[in-house]
Design a protein around this motif. Structure first.
Motif, PDB file in Angstrom:
ATOM      1  N   TRP A 171      45.889 -44.718 -22.756  1.00 25.64           N
ATOM      2  CA  TRP A 171      47.240 -44.964 -22.261  1.00 25.64           C
ATOM      3  C   TRP A 171      47.904 -46.017 -23.128  1.00 25.64           C
ATOM      4  O   TRP A 171      47.256 -46.669 -23.934  1.00 25.64           O
TER       5      TRP A 171
ATOM      6  N   SER B 110      54.546 -44.386 -14.375  1.00 21.47           N
ATOM      7  CA  SER B 110      54.523 -43.312 -15.370  1.00 21.47           C
ATOM      8  C   SER B 110      55.861 -42.568 -15.372  1.00 21.47           C
ATOM      9  O   SER B 110      56.445 -42.312 -16.430  1.00 21.47           O
TER      10      SER B 110
ATOM     11  N   LEU C 124      50.237 -41.949 -20.029  1.00 22.66           N
ATOM     12  CA  LEU C 124      48.837 -41.515 -20.065  1.00 22.66           C
ATOM     13  C   LEU C 124      48.634 -40.562 -21.233  1.00 22.66           C
ATOM     14  O   LEU C 124      49.403 -39.617 -21.410  1.00 22.66           O
TER      15      LEU C 124
END
Length: 186
Positions: free
Chosen positions: A88, A145, A152
């Motif tokens: 990530w 995210s 990711l």
């Protein structure tokens, strides 16, 4: 490989690493600093600690901060490993530093764990740990995210559940050590 060759190779890699930091710092200064994502990172950082200062159990400050420092250290260490392994990375960072996203590692994660430790102490720590792990992995991580802070590249949210749960459990254990008895801490 001889010592001088090794020193040259390490020196070359260090120079590349330094140049990468310089390039990233320029990108951060141009595209992040004082932009909306930087302001949100700043608000999350200050807001987390402001919340904790207001809602903490004053008599438990020392033991909770002890656990909070542990959480900061372990989360920065694990974050570094995850970024170094290419699992990530972060955008919208508060500072142009690799690899950690400071609002999470230094603010939201330790504050949320310290708050949860002091809240409903009658609930078993393992239950609170699993709750914290699932909430952070399946709600917190997807939100960041979606917002573009956390990208990711080889990690799945489910992998985070046991890690967050174990961090919580160890932090909780630290706060319950005999060293915090009234006799030693007056």
């Amino acid at each position: 490989m001889e010592k001088s060759e090794k020193m040259e190779d390490v020196g070359r890699l260090f120079h590349q690493f330094h140049e990468l930091h310089v390039e990233y710092a320029q990108l951060w200064a141009d595209d992040t600093f004082l932009h909306w994502d930087w302001w949100i990172s700043t608000a999350l950082s200050l807001g987390a600690w402001g919340f904790w200062i207001f809602y903490r159990k004053k008599e438990s400050t020392h033991r909770l901060l002890y656990a909070g420092v542990f959480v900061i250290l372990i989360s920065v260490f694990l974050d570094y490993i995850g970024v170094a392994l290419g699992l990530w990375y972060y955008t919208g960072k508060l500072t142009p530093s690799f690899p950690a996203w400071l609002p999470f590692n230094f603010c939201m994660l330790p504050v949320s764990i310290m708050f949860l430790i002091q809240t409903k102490p009658h609930i078993a720590a393992w239950k609170k740990g699993l709750f914290f792990g699932a909430l952070t992995a399946f709600v917190g991580e997807p939100i960041f995210s979606w917002a573009g802070y956390y990208v990711l590249t080889g990690w799945h949210y489910a992998y985070s559940v046991p890690i967050y749960a174990l961090i919580f459990l160890f932090a909780d254990w630290l706060t319950k050590r005999d060293a915090y008895s009234d006799a030693c801490c007056k």
